[in-house]
Enzyme design. Structure first.
Site, PDB file in Angstrom:
ATOM      1  N   TYR A   1       2.590  -7.305  16.150  1.00 54.69           N
ATOM      2  CA  TYR A   1       3.002  -6.417  15.055  1.00 54.69           C
ATOM      3  C   TYR A   1       3.816  -5.235  15.572  1.00 54.69           C
ATOM      4  N   SER A   2       3.243  -4.489  16.534  1.00 51.98           N
ATOM      5  CA  SER A   2       3.931  -3.249  16.934  1.00 51.98           C
ATOM      6  C   SER A   2       5.215  -3.539  17.707  1.00 51.98           C
TER       7      SER A   2
ATOM      8  N   PHE B   1       0.818  -1.221   0.000  1.00 46.17           N
ATOM      9  CA  PHE B   1       0.000   0.000   0.000  1.00 46.17           C
ATOM     10  C   PHE B   1       0.861   1.285   0.000  1.00 46.17           C
ATOM     11  N   ILE B   2       1.593   1.506   1.076  1.00 44.72           N
ATOM     12  CA  ILE B   2       2.282   2.800   1.191  1.00 44.72           C
ATOM     13  C   ILE B   2       3.505   2.840   0.288  1.00 44.72           C
TER      14      ILE B   2
ATOM     15  N   LYS C   1       7.815  -4.078  15.085  1.00 46.08           N
ATOM     16  CA  LYS C   1       8.211  -2.781  14.491  1.00 46.08           C
ATOM     17  C   LYS C   1       9.119  -2.029  15.469  1.00 46.08           C
TER      18      LYS C   1
ATOM     19  N   PRO D   1     -10.596   0.557   3.710  1.00 49.39           N
ATOM     20  CA  PRO D   1     -10.990  -0.192   2.505  1.00 49.39           C
ATOM     21  C   PRO D   1     -11.977  -1.320   2.796  1.00 49.39           C
TER      22      PRO D   1
ATOM     23  N   LYS E   1     -18.277  -3.245   9.553  1.00 46.06           N
ATOM     24  CA  LYS E   1     -18.043  -3.949  10.824  1.00 46.06           C
ATOM     25  C   LYS E   1     -17.151  -3.099  11.721  1.00 46.06           C
TER      26      LYS E   1
ATOM     27  N   THR F   1       6.079   3.034  12.555  1.00 39.71           N
ATOM     28  CA  THR F   1       4.698   3.370  12.905  1.00 39.71           C
ATOM     29  C   THR F   1       4.611   4.028  14.273  1.00 39.71           C
ATOM     30  N   ASP F   2       3.548   4.793  14.469  1.00 39.89           N
ATOM     31  CA  ASP F   2       3.310   5.398  15.797  1.00 39.89           C
ATOM     32  C   ASP F   2       2.925   4.346  16.839  1.00 39.89           C
ATOM     33  N   GLU F   3       2.563   3.132  16.363  1.00 41.97           N
ATOM     34  CA  GLU F   3       2.131   2.100  17.323  1.00 41.97           C
ATOM     35  C   GLU F   3       3.243   1.658  18.253  1.00 41.97           C
TER      36      GLU F   3
ATOM     37  N   ILE G   1      13.308  -9.831   1.722  1.00 44.72           N
ATOM     38  CA  ILE G   1      14.326  -8.973   2.350  1.00 44.72           C
ATOM     39  C   ILE G   1      15.185  -9.744   3.357  1.00 44.72           C
TER      40      ILE G   1
ATOM     41  N   THR H   1      10.000 -11.235   8.961  1.00 42.47           N
ATOM     42  CA  THR H   1      10.157 -10.089   8.045  1.00 42.47           C
ATOM     43  C   THR H   1      10.572  -8.818   8.794  1.00 42.47           C
TER      44      THR H   1
ATOM     45  N   ALA I   1       8.998  -2.666   3.466  1.00 39.08           N
ATOM     46  CA  ALA I   1       8.504  -4.056   3.534  1.00 39.08           C
ATOM     47  C   ALA I   1       8.272  -4.475   4.971  1.00 39.08           C
TER      48      ALA I   1
HETATM   49  P1  NAD Z   1       1.331  -3.616   3.240  1.00 35.46           P
HETATM   50  O1  NAD Z   1       1.046  -4.840   4.033  1.00 35.46           O
HETATM   51  O2  NAD Z   1       0.266  -3.036   2.371  1.00 35.46           O
HETATM   52  O3  NAD Z   1       2.589  -3.886   2.273  1.00 35.46           O
HETATM   53  C1  NAD Z   1       3.732  -4.582   2.690  1.00 35.46           C
HETATM   54  C2  NAD Z   1       4.544  -4.965   1.447  1.00 35.46           C
HETATM   55  O4  NAD Z   1       5.747  -5.614   1.896  1.00 35.46           O
HETATM   56  C3  NAD Z   1       3.809  -5.938   0.517  1.00 35.46           C
HETATM   57  O5  NAD Z   1       3.989  -5.549  -0.831  1.00 35.46           O
HETATM   58  C4  NAD Z   1       4.511  -7.274   0.772  1.00 35.46           C
HETATM   59  O6  NAD Z   1       4.514  -8.143  -0.345  1.00 35.46           O
HETATM   60  C5  NAD Z   1       5.925  -6.801   1.134  1.00 35.46           C
HETATM   61  N1  NAD Z   1       6.653  -7.774   1.960  1.00 35.46           N
HETATM   62  C6  NAD Z   1       6.189  -8.383   3.099  1.00 35.46           C
HETATM   63  N2  NAD Z   1       7.141  -9.217   3.574  1.00 35.46           N
HETATM   64  C7  NAD Z   1       8.214  -9.115   2.738  1.00 35.46           C
HETATM   65  C8  NAD Z   1       9.502  -9.717   2.718  1.00 35.46           C
HETATM   66  N3  NAD Z   1       9.885 -10.606   3.644  1.00 35.46           N
HETATM   67  N4  NAD Z   1      10.354  -9.359   1.732  1.00 35.46           N
HETATM   68  C9  NAD Z   1       9.986  -8.473   0.776  1.00 35.46           C
HETATM   69  N5  NAD Z   1       8.776  -7.886   0.747  1.00 35.46           N
HETATM   70  C10 NAD Z   1       7.900  -8.200   1.714  1.00 35.46           C
HETATM   71  O7  NAD Z   1       1.869  -2.566   4.290  1.00 35.46           O
HETATM   72  P2  NAD Z   1       1.702  -0.972   4.335  1.00 35.46           P
HETATM   73  O8  NAD Z   1       0.463  -0.642   5.041  1.00 35.46           O
HETATM   74  O9  NAD Z   1       1.966  -0.417   2.978  1.00 35.46           O
HETATM   75  O10 NAD Z   1       2.917  -0.602   5.307  1.00 35.46           O
HETATM   76  C11 NAD Z   1       4.202  -0.326   4.772  1.00 35.46           C
HETATM   77  C12 NAD Z   1       5.126   0.101   5.894  1.00 35.46           C
HETATM   78  O11 NAD Z   1       4.616   1.261   6.527  1.00 35.46           O
HETATM   79  C13 NAD Z   1       5.279  -0.948   6.995  1.00 35.46           C
HETATM   80  O12 NAD Z   1       6.634  -0.953   7.421  1.00 35.46           O
HETATM   81  C14 NAD Z   1       4.364  -0.447   8.102  1.00 35.46           C
HETATM   82  O13 NAD Z   1       4.828  -0.867   9.367  1.00 35.46           O
HETATM   83  C15 NAD Z   1       4.506   1.046   7.928  1.00 35.46           C
HETATM   84  N6  NAD Z   1       3.352   1.860   8.388  1.00 35.46           N
HETATM   85  C16 NAD Z   1       2.090   1.588   7.933  1.00 35.46           C
HETATM   86  C17 NAD Z   1       1.030   2.415   8.324  1.00 35.46           C
HETATM   87  C18 NAD Z   1      -0.368   2.196   7.810  1.00 35.46           C
HETATM   88  O14 NAD Z   1      -1.277   2.943   8.175  1.00 35.46           O
HETATM   89  N7  NAD Z   1      -0.620   1.218   6.950  1.00 35.46           N
HETATM   90  C19 NAD Z   1       1.275   3.482   9.197  1.00 35.46           C
HETATM   91  C20 NAD Z   1       2.574   3.715   9.655  1.00 35.46           C
HETATM   92  C21 NAD Z   1       3.612   2.901   9.222  1.00 35.46           C
HETATM   93  O1  TDX Z   2     -13.111  -4.146  10.339  1.00 34.30           O
HETATM   94  C1  TDX Z   2     -12.503  -3.427  11.128  1.00 34.30           C
HETATM   95  N1  TDX Z   2     -13.220  -2.735  12.066  1.00 34.30           N
HETATM   96  C2  TDX Z   2     -12.626  -1.908  12.964  1.00 34.30           C
HETATM   97  O2  TDX Z   2     -13.313  -1.297  13.802  1.00 34.30           O
HETATM   98  C3  TDX Z   2     -11.070  -3.260  11.088  1.00 34.30           C
HETATM   99  C4  TDX Z   2     -10.249  -4.013  10.059  1.00 34.30           C
HETATM  100  C5  TDX Z   2     -10.496  -2.400  11.992  1.00 34.30           C
HETATM  101  N2  TDX Z   2     -11.244  -1.745  12.920  1.00 34.30           N
HETATM  102  C6  TDX Z   2     -10.583  -0.777  13.827  1.00 34.30           C
HETATM  103  C7  TDX Z   2      -9.330  -1.252  14.518  1.00 34.30           C
HETATM  104  C8  TDX Z   2      -8.537   0.035  14.654  1.00 34.30           C
HETATM  105  O3  TDX Z   2      -8.962   0.738  15.815  1.00 34.30           O
HETATM  106  O4  TDX Z   2     -10.182   0.320  13.002  1.00 34.30           O
HETATM  107  C9  TDX Z   2      -8.931   0.866  13.431  1.00 34.30           C
HETATM  108  C10 TDX Z   2      -7.926   0.774  12.304  1.00 34.30           C
HETATM  109  O5  TDX Z   2      -7.634  -0.598  12.088  1.00 34.30           O
HETATM  110  P1  TDX Z   2      -6.525  -1.087  11.035  1.00 34.30           P
HETATM  111  O6  TDX Z   2      -6.835  -0.565   9.676  1.00 34.30           O
HETATM  112  O7  TDX Z   2      -6.340  -2.552  11.214  1.00 34.30           O
HETATM  113  O8  TDX Z   2      -5.230  -0.260  11.511  1.00 34.30           O
HETATM  114  P2  TDX Z   2      -4.388  -0.201  12.891  1.00 34.30           P
HETATM  115  O9  TDX Z   2      -4.526  -1.459  13.662  1.00 34.30           O
HETATM  116  O10 TDX Z   2      -4.712   1.097  13.555  1.00 34.30           O
HETATM  117  O11 TDX Z   2      -2.889  -0.177  12.271  1.00 34.30           O
HETATM  118  C11 TDX Z   2      -2.621   0.611  11.089  1.00 34.30           C
HETATM  119  O12 TDX Z   2      -1.984   1.815  11.405  1.00 34.30           O
HETATM  120  C12 TDX Z   2      -0.689   1.734  11.902  1.00 34.30           C
HETATM  121  C13 TDX Z   2      -1.776  -0.180  10.104  1.00 34.30           C
HETATM  122  O13 TDX Z   2      -2.423  -1.411   9.773  1.00 34.30           O
HETATM  123  C14 TDX Z   2      -0.405  -0.431  10.665  1.00 34.30           C
HETATM  124  O14 TDX Z   2       0.430  -1.083   9.699  1.00 34.30           O
HETATM  125  C15 TDX Z   2       0.209   0.886  11.031  1.00 34.30           C
HETATM  126  O15 TDX Z   2       1.443   0.662  11.665  1.00 34.30           O
END
Ligand code: NAD
Ligand code: TDX
Length: 332
Positions: free
Chosen positions: A148-149, A12-13, A152, A190, A203, A121-123, A59, A97, A79
């Protein structure tokens, strides 16, 4: 012109970052991605072949990582295994990973002398009370809650140790919750949008009082480029856009923007150990590096994200059934 290695660039990011770099710089990008369930090559399809190269791999594969570091000026490390609910179900891939993978990259950065930016992440800071006047800053103590956190947090500490012990030229950023295009349907926003598109009720975990601090993925990307260009090696920068909102209000907003009654959702089983609130103080990034978010209107950003999912059903629908089957098995 730089040659960037972007790990996780099909996620995603990471994919939003690759698009941002191609649109806003002259840099070349190599994406290293294992294409787990969360990676999707379609997220970076259509970008110019002479600027973006894709390598499929892990990685944590030291020989492959050593190869792809050759000729690279800087690495941006996205990643990760990224979903809290998955980490509660099966933590092992998170260790492989997030910990071993990051260690493998740091060793390569050390050998090659490569500039390294670590995405986190802020987590890692745990959670805040709803009425706490303080927000997270760079000096908040680490206190992660989930598998997870905690992985990280462990990866951040490895980066700090490799800077101090081995002189690796690294920076770290800790960002709040991202939203925007190309986010997997397992994640909160999403999942709810695609539920509505499929005629399934959104949900909400528990009472929905949990607060997240939303930032558009494109603003995350511009912040990372600022840190890459102007950040000080060894420093950590928090990234956030003052976007706090509770989950109940987000679901109600999605429903209203999609023309549905605002109370047309289900309360489901809460997440174990569910963090109550995240909130970022990004003063350091704004004052020291002059960064500003471009997306100040969450409702407008959310409406554009809804339109993206409406127009890209072919991108998200292959993952939807398996994701909902997993949640059903958990009562979520
Ligand atoms: P994501 O799950 O959408 O994408 C992760 C990607 O990493 C995928 O393309 C996956 O195929 C790849 N990957 C996983 N394991 C791998 C491995 N062993 N080797 C190579 N590639 C690998 O995640 P995201 O939400 O895009 O998050 C990206 C980064 O940002 C993460 O480090 C996450 O901790 C950080 N982050 C996410 C959020 C958020 O809101 N989603 C917020 C803050 C920080
Ligand atoms: O169906 C749902 N209903 C719901 O209430 C889902 C999937 C989540 N939730 C809640 C849980 C959380 O309070 O919504 C909030 C957001 O949930 P997620 O999208 O799973 O995110 P979160 O757990 O906050 O973590 C996200 O932000 C920090 C990212 O997935 C992490 O990768 C990032 O580090």
């Amino acid at each position: 012109m730089r040659r960037l290695l972007v790990t996780g660039g099909a996620g995603f990011i990471g994919s939003n970052f690759v698009h941002h770099v191609i649109e806003n710089t002259d840099d070349q990008v190599t994406v290293l991605d294992k294409l787990t369930y969360a990676g999707n090559r379609a997220s970076i399809a259509g970008l110019p072949d002479d600027r973006v190269t894709f390598v499929k791999g892990d990685i944590a594969d030291a020989d492959l990582v050593d190869d792809v570091f050759g000729g690279v000026d800087a690495v941006v490390h996205y990643a990760a295994e990224s979903h809290n609910d998955n980490s509660l179900n099966d933590p092992r891939p998170f260790l492989d990973t997030n910990i071993i993978g990051t260690y493998t990259l740091l060793e390569a950065a050390r050998r090659h002398g490569t500039r390294f930016h670590h995405i986190s992440t802020d987590e890692v800071y745990g959670d805040l009370e709803l009425d706490d006047p303080e927000r997270f800053t760079e000096s908040t103590p680490y206190n992660p809650s989930s598998p997870y956190s905690s992985t990280k947090a462990g990866s951040d500490l490895l980066v700090r140790a490799w800077v101090r012990s081995f002189g690796v030229q690294a920076t770290i950023s800790n960002c709040s919750n991202n939203y925007g295009p190309y986010q997997h349907v397992e994640k909160f926003i999403p999942r709810q949008i695609t539920n509505v598109l499929r005629g399934i009720r959104p949900k909400l975990y528990g009472a929905g009082e949990n607060v997240r601090d939303w930032i558009h993925a494109d603003d995350h990307s511009s912040a990372v480029l600022s840190i890459l260009d102007h950040g000080v090696v060894g420093q950590t920068y928090l990234i956030g856009a003052d976007g706090e909102m509770n989950n109940k209000n987000v679901v109600e907003l999605i429903l209203s923007l999609m023309g549905r009654r605002a109370d047309d959702y289900d309360h489901v089983t809460d997440r174990t150990g569910h963090d109550l609130r995240y909130a970022i103080d990004s003063t350091k990034l704004r004052t020291e590096l002059g960064w500003q978010p471009a997306y100040s209107d969450f409702t407008a950003g959310l409406a554009a994200t809804i339109e993206w999912y409406r127009a890209h059903e072919g991108w998200w629908s292959p993952a939807k059934d398996a994701t909902e089957a997993f949640y059903s098995s958990l009562g979520q």
